[in-house]
Design a protein around this motif. Structure first.
Motif, PDB file in Angstrom:
ATOM      1  N   ARG A 178      -5.966  -0.817  -7.423  1.00 15.08           N
ATOM      2  CA  ARG A 178      -6.374  -0.472  -6.258  1.00 15.08           C
ATOM      3  C   ARG A 178      -6.688  -1.627  -5.270  1.00 15.08           C
ATOM      4  O   ARG A 178      -6.956  -2.702  -5.536  1.00 15.08           O
ATOM      5  CB  ARG A 178      -7.780   0.287  -6.651  1.00 15.08           C
ATOM      6  CG  ARG A 178      -7.984   1.319  -7.670  1.00 15.08           C
ATOM      7  CD  ARG A 178      -7.198   2.469  -6.846  1.00 15.08           C
ATOM      8  NE  ARG A 178      -8.212   3.129  -6.059  1.00 15.08           N
ATOM      9  CZ  ARG A 178      -8.200   4.194  -5.172  1.00 15.08           C
ATOM     10  NH1 ARG A 178      -7.004   4.813  -5.185  1.00 15.08           N
ATOM     11  NH2 ARG A 178      -9.061   4.717  -4.517  1.00 15.08           N
ATOM     12  N   LEU A 179      -6.695  -1.193  -3.936  1.00 14.95           N
ATOM     13  CA  LEU A 179      -6.877  -1.970  -2.788  1.00 14.95           C
ATOM     14  C   LEU A 179      -8.190  -1.878  -2.260  1.00 14.95           C
ATOM     15  O   LEU A 179      -8.680  -0.610  -2.381  1.00 14.95           O
ATOM     16  CB  LEU A 179      -5.639  -1.791  -1.840  1.00 14.95           C
ATOM     17  CG  LEU A 179      -4.342  -2.401  -2.200  1.00 14.95           C
ATOM     18  CD1 LEU A 179      -3.403  -1.521  -1.207  1.00 14.95           C
ATOM     19  CD2 LEU A 179      -4.153  -3.739  -2.557  1.00 14.95           C
ATOM     20  N   ASP A 180      -8.503  -2.733  -1.522  1.00 14.77           N
ATOM     21  CA  ASP A 180     -10.073  -2.738  -0.607  1.00 14.77           C
ATOM     22  C   ASP A 180      -9.607  -1.622   0.560  1.00 14.77           C
ATOM     23  O   ASP A 180      -8.758  -2.091   1.350  1.00 14.77           O
ATOM     24  CB  ASP A 180     -10.251  -3.936  -0.178  1.00 14.77           C
ATOM     25  CG  ASP A 180     -11.834  -3.814   0.459  1.00 14.77           C
ATOM     26  OD1 ASP A 180     -11.998  -2.852   1.000  1.00 14.77           O
ATOM     27  OD2 ASP A 180     -12.564  -4.852   0.575  1.00 14.77           O
ATOM     28  N   ASP A 231      -5.195   4.317  -1.237  1.00 15.33           N
ATOM     29  CA  ASP A 231      -5.868   3.000  -1.444  1.00 15.33           C
ATOM     30  C   ASP A 231      -5.358   2.120  -2.752  1.00 15.33           C
ATOM     31  O   ASP A 231      -5.755   1.467  -3.395  1.00 15.33           O
ATOM     32  CB  ASP A 231      -7.405   2.919  -1.647  1.00 15.33           C
ATOM     33  CG  ASP A 231      -8.038   3.402  -0.494  1.00 15.33           C
ATOM     34  OD1 ASP A 231      -7.656   2.986   0.504  1.00 15.33           O
ATOM     35  OD2 ASP A 231      -9.065   3.953  -0.287  1.00 15.33           O
ATOM     36  N   ARG A 265     -10.881  -1.213   3.087  1.00 15.59           N
ATOM     37  CA  ARG A 265     -11.286  -1.832   4.452  1.00 15.59           C
ATOM     38  C   ARG A 265     -10.011  -2.626   4.718  1.00 15.59           C
ATOM     39  O   ARG A 265      -9.888  -3.004   6.082  1.00 15.59           O
ATOM     40  CB  ARG A 265     -12.400  -2.694   4.415  1.00 15.59           C
ATOM     41  CG  ARG A 265     -13.788  -1.805   4.221  1.00 15.59           C
ATOM     42  CD  ARG A 265     -14.827  -2.856   3.763  1.00 15.59           C
ATOM     43  NE  ARG A 265     -14.693  -3.414   2.640  1.00 15.59           N
ATOM     44  CZ  ARG A 265     -15.648  -4.473   2.002  1.00 15.59           C
ATOM     45  NH1 ARG A 265     -16.718  -4.512   2.892  1.00 15.59           N
ATOM     46  NH2 ARG A 265     -15.390  -5.016   0.981  1.00 15.59           N
ATOM     47  N   GLU A 266      -8.878  -3.242   3.806  1.00 19.33           N
ATOM     48  CA  GLU A 266      -7.928  -3.830   4.257  1.00 19.33           C
ATOM     49  C   GLU A 266      -6.759  -3.118   4.985  1.00 19.33           C
ATOM     50  O   GLU A 266      -6.583  -2.065   4.590  1.00 19.33           O
ATOM     51  CB  GLU A 266      -7.375  -4.645   2.954  1.00 19.33           C
ATOM     52  CG  GLU A 266      -8.452  -5.618   2.517  1.00 19.33           C
ATOM     53  CD  GLU A 266      -7.971  -6.351   1.054  1.00 19.33           C
ATOM     54  OE1 GLU A 266      -7.127  -5.934   0.878  1.00 19.33           O
ATOM     55  OE2 GLU A 266      -8.615  -7.157   0.774  1.00 19.33           O
ATOM     56  N   ARG A 321       0.899  -1.179  -0.092  1.00 20.68           N
ATOM     57  CA  ARG A 321      -0.020   0.056  -0.048  1.00 20.68           C
ATOM     58  C   ARG A 321       0.819   1.326   0.048  1.00 20.68           C
ATOM     59  O   ARG A 321       1.905   1.251   0.830  1.00 20.68           O
ATOM     60  CB  ARG A 321      -1.014  -0.159   1.114  1.00 20.68           C
ATOM     61  CG  ARG A 321      -1.782   1.164   1.206  1.00 20.68           C
ATOM     62  CD  ARG A 321      -2.876   1.027   2.475  1.00 20.68           C
ATOM     63  NE  ARG A 321      -3.541  -0.032   2.474  1.00 20.68           N
ATOM     64  CZ  ARG A 321      -4.989  -0.302   1.832  1.00 20.68           C
ATOM     65  NH1 ARG A 321      -5.311   0.809   1.260  1.00 20.68           N
ATOM     66  NH2 ARG A 321      -5.531  -1.397   2.003  1.00 20.68           N
TER      67      ARG A 321
END
Length: 382
Positions: free
Chosen positions: A377-379, A362, A381-382, A349
């Motif tokens: 892109r990342l979640d 994100d 919420r992670e 990240r």
């Protein structure tokens, strides 16, 4: 490409910084002395020289000080084009905070922007607003009315940029983008992109957007001409490029795709460009190939956030090797991978630091030898 200031120009900048603080207004005042009658801003058929732009801002500030503002207030510029530029410069001249907002999302500012601010807007004032209002259409006429000079101010106004608010209410981010670190960041952006005083820059981003503001600041700093063209058709932008002698285009990939499609459909040779600067959206290999076919390997990829401003810019060589490359950090900024020492090669990240703020994004990325490539892109919420 470093700034080259004569002793007289350096003195003008120093005096502006002492009077206005490290602000957009200081850059505009310095540019008026340094570049004079050269064209600074083009919006539609209207043009402003550097000295006219600052003169209009000073007259507007004097008119607001005498006839509109009963006491110091925040100014919310929910407009675009020349009225927004003049409103922000007038706020800087008065030492007042200026909020930049999307004019199509004024209702979303309820509970976010100060209710008693001076609101500069294109239509009817919203029901939530209790302060004075100025129609954007009246800004240009008010700025041309002669006014007695007003005293200076010791207060340095802040610039407040808003997130887009596509998934909720817009969020304000107070920043001093042209403080000591911000000036390093801005000059680094200028050097990386290579904007010269002889350039004419087509800006596709709205001026209330962070990228639009940075582009305005860069042209005031360097003496380049800014042709502001948000919300216009690709055919209109292509015509402006030819008529105005545009040498640099700045836009998001969606806008660049429409522009190159217009070139491909017309079959005519496009106007020559030195630089195409993409940002705010992922840049894919297919679009890079089409842009290179039309204009050659001149594409650059900028990366940042509303909070940090532009933090990294990939060179044309970087983009030619990998379209997801966003390059190295600009002076005055930092970037890295969460959980790894700064400056180390890592993947994960991405975090960014610029304009005095640190943001954990994100975005997934890989840093190798100080150069960042985005991986998707990342979640959140992670």
């Amino acid at each position: 490409m470093r700034l080259s200031l004569s002793p007289r120009e350096a003195g003008a900048l120093a005096r502006s910084l002492r009077r206005r603080g490290p602000t957009l207004a200081a850059l505009a005042e310095m540019a008026a002395h340094r570049f004079g009658s050269r064209t600074a801003l083009v919006v539609g058929e209207a043009t402003w020289s550097f000295e006219d732009l600052w003169g209009d801002a000073e007259r507007l500030a004097a008119q607001w000080h005498r006839e509109v503002l009963e006491r110091p207030r925040t100014i919310v510029a929910a407009c675009d084009g020349a009225p927004l530029v003049l409103a922000v410069l007038a706020a800087g001249r008065l030492g007042l905070d200026a909020w930049l907002a999307n004019p199509r999302r004024i209702a979303a500012l309820d509970g976010v922007a100060p209710r008693d601010a001076l609101l500069v807007h294109p239509g009817d004032a919203p029901s939530w607003h209790a302060g004075p209002t100025v129609a954007a259409s009246d800004v240009l006429s008010s700025a041309r009315v002669p006014q007695p000079r007003i005293a200076g101010t010791r207060r340095v106004g802040r610039l407040v940029l808003m997130t887009a608010g596509t998934t909720g209410a817009p969020t304000p981010h107070v920043t001093k983008p042209f403080g000591v670190r911000g000036m390093r960041q801005l000059e680094g952006l200028h050097r990386r992109v290579g904007i010269a005083s002889t350039d004419t820059v087509l800006g596709c981003a709205p001026l209330h957007h962070g990228h639009g503001v940075q582009l305005l600041a860069a042209t005031l700093l360097t003496g380049a001409t800014l042709v502001s063209s948000p919300g216009t058709r690709a055919s209109t932008r292509l015509r402006l490029m030819g008529e105005r002698g545009v040498t640099v285009v700045s836009g998001v990939p969606t806008q660049l795709e429409r522009l190159v499609a217009q070139v491909e459909d017309s079959g005519a040779a496009p106007p020559t460009l030195r630089r195409i600067v993409s940002g705010s959206e992922p840049l894919d290999a297919a679009l890079v190939a089409r842009l290179h076919a039309a204009w050659g390997p001149v594409v650059m990829n900028a990366y940042g956030t509303t909070e940090t401003g532009t933090v990294a810019v990939a060179t044309p060589d970087d983009v030619e090797r990998h379209p997801d490359a966003v390059g190295r950090a600009l002076p005055g900024t930092q970037m890295g991978i969460v959980g790894h020492p700064q400056g180390s090669d890592a993947e994960g990240r991405v975090w960014l630091h610029g304009a005095g703020r640190t943001v954990i994004t994100d975005d997934a990325g890989r840093i190798v030898d100080g150069s960042l490539t985005l991986l998707g892109r990342l979640d959140p919420r992670e």
